[in-house]
Design a protein around this motif. Structure first.
Motif, PDB file in Angstrom:
ATOM      1  N   ALA A 169      17.899 -17.147  -2.162  1.00  0.00           N
ATOM      2  CA  ALA A 169      17.646 -16.841  -0.751  1.00  0.00           C
ATOM      3  C   ALA A 169      18.048 -15.399  -0.438  1.00  0.00           C
ATOM      4  N   LYS A 170      19.187 -14.967  -0.936  1.00  0.00           N
ATOM      5  CA  LYS A 170      19.644 -13.592  -0.715  1.00  0.00           C
ATOM      6  C   LYS A 170      18.735 -12.592  -1.424  1.00  0.00           C
ATOM      7  N   ALA A 171      18.256 -12.969  -2.606  1.00  0.00           N
ATOM      8  CA  ALA A 171      17.411 -12.055  -3.374  1.00  0.00           C
ATOM      9  C   ALA A 171      16.100 -11.784  -2.655  1.00  0.00           C
ATOM     10  N   ILE A 172      15.557 -12.791  -1.972  1.00  0.00           N
ATOM     11  CA  ILE A 172      14.319 -12.596  -1.212  1.00  0.00           C
ATOM     12  C   ILE A 172      14.529 -11.544  -0.129  1.00  0.00           C
ATOM     13  N   ILE A 173      15.639 -11.638   0.593  1.00  0.00           N
ATOM     14  CA  ILE A 173      15.932 -10.678   1.658  1.00  0.00           C
ATOM     15  C   ILE A 173      16.102  -9.272   1.087  1.00  0.00           C
ATOM     16  N   ARG A 174      16.816  -9.156  -0.021  1.00  0.00           N
ATOM     17  CA  ARG A 174      17.014  -7.847  -0.644  1.00  0.00           C
ATOM     18  C   ARG A 174      15.685  -7.217  -1.041  1.00  0.00           C
ATOM     19  N   ASP A 175      14.783  -8.030  -1.609  1.00  0.00           N
ATOM     20  CA  ASP A 175      13.514  -7.488  -2.077  1.00  0.00           C
ATOM     21  C   ASP A 175      12.646  -7.031  -0.912  1.00  0.00           C
ATOM     22  N   ILE A 176      12.640  -7.789   0.193  1.00  0.00           N
ATOM     23  CA  ILE A 176      11.852  -7.395   1.370  1.00  0.00           C
ATOM     24  C   ILE A 176      12.369  -6.069   1.926  1.00  0.00           C
ATOM     25  N   CYS A 177      13.688  -5.935   2.021  1.00  0.00           N
ATOM     26  CA  CYS A 177      14.273  -4.686   2.536  1.00  0.00           C
ATOM     27  C   CYS A 177      13.994  -3.515   1.599  1.00  0.00           C
ATOM     28  N   LYS A 178      14.023  -3.781   0.304  1.00  0.00           N
ATOM     29  CA  LYS A 178      13.728  -2.721  -0.667  1.00  0.00           C
ATOM     30  C   LYS A 178      12.308  -2.192  -0.471  1.00  0.00           C
ATOM     31  N   GLN A 179      11.355  -3.104  -0.247  1.00  0.00           N
ATOM     32  CA  GLN A 179       9.982  -2.653  -0.044  1.00  0.00           C
ATOM     33  C   GLN A 179       9.851  -1.850   1.248  1.00  0.00           C
ATOM     34  N   PHE A 180      10.585  -2.247   2.280  1.00  0.00           N
ATOM     35  CA  PHE A 180      10.535  -1.466   3.519  1.00  0.00           C
ATOM     36  C   PHE A 180      11.140  -0.082   3.304  1.00  0.00           C
ATOM     37  N   ASP A 181      12.231   0.006   2.545  1.00  0.00           N
ATOM     38  CA  ASP A 181      12.810   1.318   2.205  1.00  0.00           C
ATOM     39  C   ASP A 181      11.761   2.211   1.546  1.00  0.00           C
ATOM     40  N   GLN A 182      11.020   1.632   0.614  1.00  0.00           N
ATOM     41  CA  GLN A 182      10.018   2.416  -0.106  1.00  0.00           C
ATOM     42  C   GLN A 182       8.931   2.934   0.833  1.00  0.00           C
ATOM     43  N   ASP A 183       8.474   2.086   1.750  1.00  0.00           N
ATOM     44  CA  ASP A 183       7.462   2.528   2.716  1.00  0.00           C
ATOM     45  C   ASP A 183       8.012   3.597   3.660  1.00  0.00           C
ATOM     46  N   LYS A 184       9.270   3.462   4.033  1.00  0.00           N
ATOM     47  CA  LYS A 184       9.876   4.405   4.982  1.00  0.00           C
ATOM     48  C   LYS A 184       9.850   5.837   4.436  1.00  0.00           C
ATOM     49  N   VAL A 185      10.023   5.998   3.146  1.00  0.00           N
ATOM     50  CA  VAL A 185       9.996   7.342   2.563  1.00  0.00           C
ATOM     51  C   VAL A 185       8.679   8.041   2.899  1.00  0.00           C
ATOM     52  N   VAL A 186       7.591   7.309   2.852  1.00  0.00           N
ATOM     53  CA  VAL A 186       6.280   7.881   3.188  1.00  0.00           C
ATOM     54  C   VAL A 186       6.125   8.027   4.693  1.00  0.00           C
ATOM     55  N   TRP A 187       6.431   6.972   5.437  1.00  0.00           N
ATOM     56  CA  TRP A 187       6.238   6.998   6.896  1.00  0.00           C
ATOM     57  C   TRP A 187       6.976   8.149   7.573  1.00  0.00           C
ATOM     58  N   ASP A 188       8.164   8.495   7.053  1.00  0.00           N
ATOM     59  CA  ASP A 188       8.997   9.514   7.690  1.00  0.00           C
ATOM     60  C   ASP A 188       8.305  10.873   7.785  1.00  0.00           C
ATOM     61  N   ARG A 189       7.331  11.112   6.935  1.00  0.00           N
ATOM     62  CA  ARG A 189       6.650  12.417   6.944  1.00  0.00           C
ATOM     63  C   ARG A 189       5.133  12.273   7.014  1.00  0.00           C
ATOM     64  N   GLN A 190       4.660  11.064   7.229  1.00  0.00           N
ATOM     65  CA  GLN A 190       3.221  10.820   7.187  1.00  0.00           C
ATOM     66  C   GLN A 190       2.517  11.377   8.420  1.00  0.00           C
ATOM     67  N   LYS A 191       1.369  11.961   8.198  1.00  0.00           N
ATOM     68  CA  LYS A 191       0.487  12.429   9.262  1.00  0.00           C
ATOM     69  C   LYS A 191      -0.504  11.322   9.595  1.00  0.00           C
ATOM     70  N   PHE A 192      -0.945  11.258  10.842  1.00  0.00           N
ATOM     71  CA  PHE A 192      -2.013  10.328  11.193  1.00  0.00           C
ATOM     72  C   PHE A 192      -3.347  11.016  10.976  1.00  0.00           C
ATOM     73  N   GLU A 193      -4.181  10.418  10.149  1.00  0.00           N
ATOM     74  CA  GLU A 193      -5.499  10.979   9.863  1.00  0.00           C
ATOM     75  C   GLU A 193      -6.543  10.277  10.726  1.00  0.00           C
ATOM     76  N   PRO A 194      -7.077  10.949  11.757  1.00  0.00           N
ATOM     77  CA  PRO A 194      -8.043  10.293  12.638  1.00  0.00           C
ATOM     78  C   PRO A 194      -9.369   9.973  11.961  1.00  0.00           C
ATOM     79  N   ASN A 195      -9.699  10.724  10.917  1.00  0.00           N
ATOM     80  CA  ASN A 195     -10.958  10.490  10.188  1.00  0.00           C
ATOM     81  C   ASN A 195     -10.670  10.354   8.693  1.00  0.00           C
ATOM     82  N   PRO A 196     -10.025   9.255   8.305  1.00  0.00           N
ATOM     83  CA  PRO A 196      -9.634   9.115   6.903  1.00  0.00           C
ATOM     84  C   PRO A 196     -10.842   8.879   5.994  1.00  0.00           C
ATOM     85  N   ILE A 197     -10.705   9.301   4.757  1.00  0.00           N
ATOM     86  CA  ILE A 197     -11.731   9.046   3.745  1.00  0.00           C
ATOM     87  C   ILE A 197     -11.316   7.772   3.015  1.00  0.00           C
TER      88      ILE A 197
END
Length: 367
Positions: free
Chosen positions: A311-339
């Protein structure tokens, strides 16, 4: 991308994915500090195309337990300073923070007077339901300008152990309700285990992540995750993803079922390995700053039994994935016309759907 190209992208001779390089150095308190610390070198809101406004909806601003009867607190959300209090009747009320008299911030040093909010400067007393001044204790007459509605009062509700505020840039009444989750108040389920982040980006980019299947291999190191059968409602959306899951007790049928109600409320039910409810609470502070709290609850019989480690391992893994996404989100630009490529997932469909949360439809970039 062909199989050889995919293999090359994760070849052992190439440097690890950037997010892993950052996170492998962060452990314990250093990781917790990193989750909340401001990113100083990010580009401006305008440079990142994040000036498309804040989508309207219900947003979680405090845990109910964080505001006691008779308590006043300052808050900063929706690019606004706010004062929130719980009256003697137990009801939560919130106003824009600044007194109409001489501009004192009523969240700092303000008092609860019955059910009214008393300004710390000259004790002007505000009614949070009517957004008027009810009493000026040293004056014979209340100025007529503040006897009628003189400040913004906020629609507030409590559900799932949180205080929720309705945000609409034109101050329109709520168009939908907060979804009530029975597990959140079930005595057979654990108290929330809360994990907290500041994301220095936009709700729009974060929301799109859920339908971006291609990033799972390169950010999270996993195979592309199936979207499941998507559900598109009037104000909410979701999907059920069923999969076989390996456990110490053998393979089991598992399901990840996620839902949203507006841009600020998201929840995911995990079944199979260890039953878990994740209540993901997101609230915009500024156009480039989102306050996030992940609240986990599990059946006490599982969380405190022989499967507690899983049960604890599931929570740790979910938080780890959010940490990984945050690295990108913190500097991500919004592309109004993405390819968009054919393996990216239904990002255009998602944008068309998400555009309904913007009151100003001239924010066409969001659509």
């Amino acid at each position: 991308m062909s199989n050889p190209e995919i293999a090359a992208a994760s070849d052992a001779r190439t440097p690890p994915v950037a997010v892993w390089q950052i996170l492998e150095k962060l452990k314990g308190q250093d990781l917790l500090d990193w989750r909340l610390a401001e990113v100083k070198d990010r580009a401006s809101i305008k440079e990142r195309n994040l000036d498309i406004g804040i989508p309207f909806g219900w947003y979680p601003i405090l845990l109910s337990s964080e505001l006691q009867v008779g308590e006043v607190k300052p808050l900063r959300y929706f690019s606004q300073d706010l004062a929130i209090w719980r009256g003697e009747d137990g009801k939560v009320r919130m106003l824009d923070a600044y007194c109409k008299h001489l501009g004192a911030h009523m969240g700092h040093g303000g008092k609860v007077h019955g059910n009214l909010l008393e300004c710390p400067f000259h004790a002007w007393r505000y009614d949070g339901d009517e957004a008027v001044v009810k009493d000026v204790p040293y004056a014979r007459n209340i100025p007529p300008q503040v006897k009628r509605k003189c400040t913004r009062n906020w629609h507030i509700t409590e559900a799932n152990r949180f205080i929720w505020a309705w945000y609409h840039p034109q101050d329109e009444a709520p168009l939908f309700e907060v979804a009530v989750l029975p597990e959140a108040s079930d005595p057979e389920w654990t108290d929330y285990e809360v994990h907290e982040w500041n994301v220095w980006g936009s709700l729009q980019n974060m929301a799109e992540n859920g339908v971006d299947v291609a990033h799972f291999r390169f950010i999270h190191g996993t195979a592309n995750v199936p979207l499941g059968e998507l559900r598109w409602g009037d104000w909410g959306r979701g999907a059920d993803v069923k999969a076989k899951m390996g456990t110490p007790w053998g393979e089991v049928d598992g399901c990840i079922s996620y839902d949203t109600m507006g841009p600020g409320q998201s929840w995911t039910r995990f079944t199979g390995i260890s039953e878990t409810l994740l209540v993901a609470c997101l609230a915009p502070v500024e156009l480039d700053h989102v306050h996030v709290r992940f609240c986990f609850t599990q059946p006490k019989a599982q969380a405190e039994g022989e499967r507690a480690g899983v049960a604890k391992a599931i929570i740790r893994d979910i938080c780890k994935q959010f940490d990984q996404d945050k690295v990108v989100w913190d500097r991500q630009k919004f592309e109004p016309n993405p390819i968009i490529c054919d393996g990216d997932g239904p990002i255009p469909q998602f944008r068309k759907y998400y555009a309904r949360y913007y009151a100003d439809q001239s924010a066409a970039a969001a659509e």
